[in-house]
Write a protein that holds these residues in place. Structure first.
Motif, PDB file in Angstrom:
ATOM      1  N   VAL A  69       0.849  -1.180   0.000  1.00 23.80           N
ATOM      2  CA  VAL A  69       0.000   0.000   0.000  1.00 23.80           C
ATOM      3  C   VAL A  69       0.887   1.233   0.000  1.00 23.80           C
ATOM      4  O   VAL A  69       1.762   1.369   0.860  1.00 23.80           O
ATOM      5  CB  VAL A  69      -0.923   0.037   1.240  1.00 23.80           C
ATOM      6  N   ASN A  70       0.676   2.108  -0.960  1.00 21.97           N
ATOM      7  CA  ASN A  70       1.417   3.364  -1.013  1.00 21.97           C
ATOM      8  C   ASN A  70       0.787   4.371  -0.052  1.00 21.97           C
ATOM      9  O   ASN A  70      -0.425   4.496   0.027  1.00 21.97           O
ATOM     10  CB  ASN A  70       1.403   3.935  -2.430  1.00 21.97           C
ATOM     11  N   VAL A  71       1.642   5.074   0.683  1.00 21.18           N
ATOM     12  CA  VAL A  71       1.190   6.126   1.585  1.00 21.18           C
ATOM     13  C   VAL A  71       1.958   7.396   1.239  1.00 21.18           C
ATOM     14  O   VAL A  71       3.197   7.396   1.293  1.00 21.18           O
ATOM     15  CB  VAL A  71       1.463   5.750   3.063  1.00 21.18           C
ATOM     16  N   PRO A  72       1.271   8.474   0.852  1.00 22.98           N
ATOM     17  CA  PRO A  72       1.976   9.733   0.598  1.00 22.98           C
ATOM     18  C   PRO A  72       2.658  10.195   1.888  1.00 22.98           C
ATOM     19  O   PRO A  72       2.001  10.317   2.922  1.00 22.98           O
ATOM     20  CB  PRO A  72       0.867  10.697   0.182  1.00 22.98           C
ATOM     21  N   ALA A  73       3.961  10.403   1.818  1.00 25.01           N
ATOM     22  CA  ALA A  73       4.715  10.743   3.026  1.00 25.01           C
ATOM     23  C   ALA A  73       4.985  12.234   3.135  1.00 25.01           C
ATOM     24  O   ALA A  73       4.796  12.825   4.196  1.00 25.01           O
ATOM     25  CB  ALA A  73       6.032   9.971   3.050  1.00 25.01           C
ATOM     26  N   ILE A  74       5.431  12.818   2.044  1.00 23.89           N
ATOM     27  CA  ILE A  74       5.720  14.253   2.020  1.00 23.89           C
ATOM     28  C   ILE A  74       5.270  14.812   0.679  1.00 23.89           C
ATOM     29  O   ILE A  74       4.954  14.066  -0.240  1.00 23.89           O
ATOM     30  CB  ILE A  74       7.221  14.558   2.252  1.00 23.89           C
ATOM     31  N   THR A  75       5.283  16.114   0.582  1.00 22.92           N
ATOM     32  CA  THR A  75       4.970  16.787  -0.667  1.00 22.92           C
ATOM     33  C   THR A  75       6.163  17.667  -1.039  1.00 22.92           C
ATOM     34  O   THR A  75       6.694  18.375  -0.183  1.00 22.92           O
ATOM     35  CB  THR A  75       3.705  17.662  -0.519  1.00 22.92           C
ATOM     36  N   THR A  76       6.571  17.594  -2.286  1.00 22.78           N
ATOM     37  CA  THR A  76       7.691  18.411  -2.740  1.00 22.78           C
ATOM     38  C   THR A  76       7.276  19.874  -2.810  1.00 22.78           C
ATOM     39  O   THR A  76       6.085  20.192  -2.752  1.00 22.78           O
ATOM     40  CB  THR A  76       8.179  17.972  -4.132  1.00 22.78           C
ATOM     41  N   SER A  77       8.252  20.730  -2.993  1.00 23.23           N
ATOM     42  CA  SER A  77       7.950  22.161  -3.121  1.00 23.23           C
ATOM     43  C   SER A  77       7.067  22.430  -4.337  1.00 23.23           C
ATOM     44  O   SER A  77       6.342  23.417  -4.379  1.00 23.23           O
ATOM     45  CB  SER A  77       9.238  22.984  -3.203  1.00 23.23           C
ATOM     46  N   GLY A  78       7.093  21.530  -5.313  1.00 18.55           N
ATOM     47  CA  GLY A  78       6.242  21.666  -6.495  1.00 18.55           C
ATOM     48  C   GLY A  78       4.855  21.066  -6.310  1.00 18.55           C
ATOM     49  O   GLY A  78       4.064  21.035  -7.238  1.00 18.55           O
ATOM     50  N   GLY A  79       4.585  20.563  -5.103  1.00 13.91           N
ATOM     51  CA  GLY A  79       3.269  20.020  -4.803  1.00 13.91           C
ATOM     52  C   GLY A  79       3.070  18.556  -5.155  1.00 13.91           C
ATOM     53  O   GLY A  79       1.953  18.043  -5.088  1.00 13.91           O
TER      54      GLY A  79
END
Length: 112
Positions: A69-79
């Motif tokens: 299962v993929n879990v979004p961990a962080i968001t880059t400065s580009g979103g």
């Protein structure tokens, strides 16, 4: 299918034997762990929807038949999201989902 027509049966049988041996070894690795936490991809999600990106971090789990299962961990400065993936032993889909929820909740608390 056309690309596989010239592969000898013996080579196919050998590949299947390696896969089964790898599945047994992975099952042994899970004796000490409920889940594994690993990278989902080399980096952030692709900017365009023409591709889901490089599958090298997921191909092994697909071959092993394990739930991941993929879990979004962080968001880059580009979103764009950068994910981690929770992998559980074969047949333990509920464990993978439960652990992914745990990781997601922990990341949410950490980022707040």
């Amino acid at each position: 299918m056309d690309e596989t027509v010239d592969i000898p049966r013996s080579a196919y049988d050998e590949a299947v034997a390696i896969e089964l041996r790898a599945r047994r070894m992975l099952a042994n690795a899970f004796c000490d762990f409920d889940v594994l936490l690993t990278f989902s991809a080399l980096g952030a999600a692709p900017e365009v929807l023409a591709s889901t990106g490089d599958a090298r971090f997921n191909s092994l789990w697909t071959l092993m038949g394990t739930p991941c299962v993929n879990v979004p961990a962080i968001t880059t400065s580009g979103g764009l999201p950068v994910g981690v993936q929770v992998v559980a032993r074969y047949g333990e889909d509920a464990t993978a989902l439960s652990a992914a929820r745990f990781v997601e909740d922990a990341l949410r608390r950490y980022s707040s």
